[in-house]
Design a protein around this motif. Structure first.
Motif, PDB file in Angstrom:
ATOM      1  N   GLY A 156      -2.015   5.678   2.433  1.00  0.00           N
ATOM      2  CA  GLY A 156      -3.462   5.640   2.577  1.00  0.00           C
ATOM      3  C   GLY A 156      -3.922   5.126   3.926  1.00  0.00           C
ATOM      4  N   LYS A 157      -5.118   5.552   4.309  1.00  0.00           N
ATOM      5  CA  LYS A 157      -5.709   5.093   5.568  1.00  0.00           C
ATOM      6  C   LYS A 157      -5.895   3.582   5.586  1.00  0.00           C
ATOM      7  CE  LYS A 157      -9.431   7.343   5.273  1.00  0.00           C
ATOM      8  NZ  LYS A 157     -10.766   7.877   5.511  1.00  0.00           N
ATOM      9  N   ASN A 158      -6.099   2.995   4.412  1.00  0.00           N
ATOM     10  CA  ASN A 158      -6.362   1.564   4.333  1.00  0.00           C
ATOM     11  C   ASN A 158      -5.160   0.705   4.714  1.00  0.00           C
ATOM     12  OD1 ASN A 158      -5.159   2.555   1.951  1.00  0.00           O
ATOM     13  ND2 ASN A 158      -5.777   0.742   0.829  1.00  0.00           N
ATOM     14  N   VAL A 159      -3.943   1.252   4.674  1.00  0.00           N
ATOM     15  CA  VAL A 159      -2.754   0.475   5.048  1.00  0.00           C
ATOM     16  C   VAL A 159      -2.183   0.899   6.392  1.00  0.00           C
ATOM     17  CG1 VAL A 159      -2.145  -0.102   2.670  1.00  0.00           C
ATOM     18  CG2 VAL A 159      -1.191   1.954   3.730  1.00  0.00           C
ATOM     19  N   ARG A 181      -3.149  12.409  10.735  1.00  0.00           N
ATOM     20  CA  ARG A 181      -4.165  12.332   9.686  1.00  0.00           C
ATOM     21  C   ARG A 181      -4.232  13.702   9.035  1.00  0.00           C
ATOM     22  NH1 ARG A 181      -8.172  10.686  12.551  1.00  0.00           N
ATOM     23  NH2 ARG A 181      -7.899   8.519  12.005  1.00  0.00           N
ATOM     24  N   TYR A 232      -5.557  11.263   4.205  1.00  0.00           N
ATOM     25  CA  TYR A 232      -4.462  10.294   4.203  1.00  0.00           C
ATOM     26  C   TYR A 232      -3.696  10.407   5.507  1.00  0.00           C
ATOM     27  CZ  TYR A 232      -1.968  14.473   2.587  1.00  0.00           C
ATOM     28  OH  TYR A 232      -1.464  15.737   2.464  1.00  0.00           O
ATOM     29  N   CYS A 274       3.273   4.376  -1.251  1.00  0.00           N
ATOM     30  CA  CYS A 274       3.489   5.535  -0.399  1.00  0.00           C
ATOM     31  C   CYS A 274       4.233   6.598  -1.192  1.00  0.00           C
ATOM     32  CB  CYS A 274       4.263   5.148   0.857  1.00  0.00           C
ATOM     33  SG  CYS A 274       5.879   4.420   0.534  1.00  0.00           S
ATOM     34  N   ASN A 298      -1.371  -1.810   8.848  1.00  0.00           N
ATOM     35  CA  ASN A 298      -0.252  -2.655   8.427  1.00  0.00           C
ATOM     36  C   ASN A 298       1.102  -2.041   8.731  1.00  0.00           C
ATOM     37  OD1 ASN A 298      -2.103  -4.471   7.375  1.00  0.00           O
ATOM     38  ND2 ASN A 298      -1.993  -3.598   5.335  1.00  0.00           N
TER      39      ASN A 298
END
Length: 83
Positions: free
Chosen positions: A48-51, A70, A3, A28, A54
């Motif tokens: 998360g890495k996916n956001v 990270r 994350y 979060c 953004n």
């Protein structure tokens, strides 16, 4: 598990960043900054890495922003690298 954390020098700014992300629908959490990061106030915002894409631009403008890191959990503990 991997994350991203946003690290700040001020606990109050960490909390404001956390509330900002929540108010914008981003999942979060407030977490203790891993000791191996060796920076910041001790309180970070985890997401998360996916956001990451953004939130990167918005959070990096904070007044006491240290940086993004990270975090990867390993059998030996948390492996922390600057992003």
């Amino acid at each position: 598990m991997e994350y991203i954390i946003a690290v700040y020098r001020s606990r109050s700014v960490s909390i404001r960043a956390y509330n900002f992300l929540l108010s914008n629908g981003i999942t979060c959490a407030l977490v203790s900054t891993p000791r191996s990061a060796n920076v910041g106030c001790g309180l970070s915002v985890k997401f998360g890495k996916n956001v990451f894409a953004n939130v990167r631009d918005v959070l990096s403008r904070g007044e006491t922003f240290v940086g993004f890191f990270r975090v990867r959990q390993t059998a030996q503990g948390a492996l922390v690298t600057r992003v």
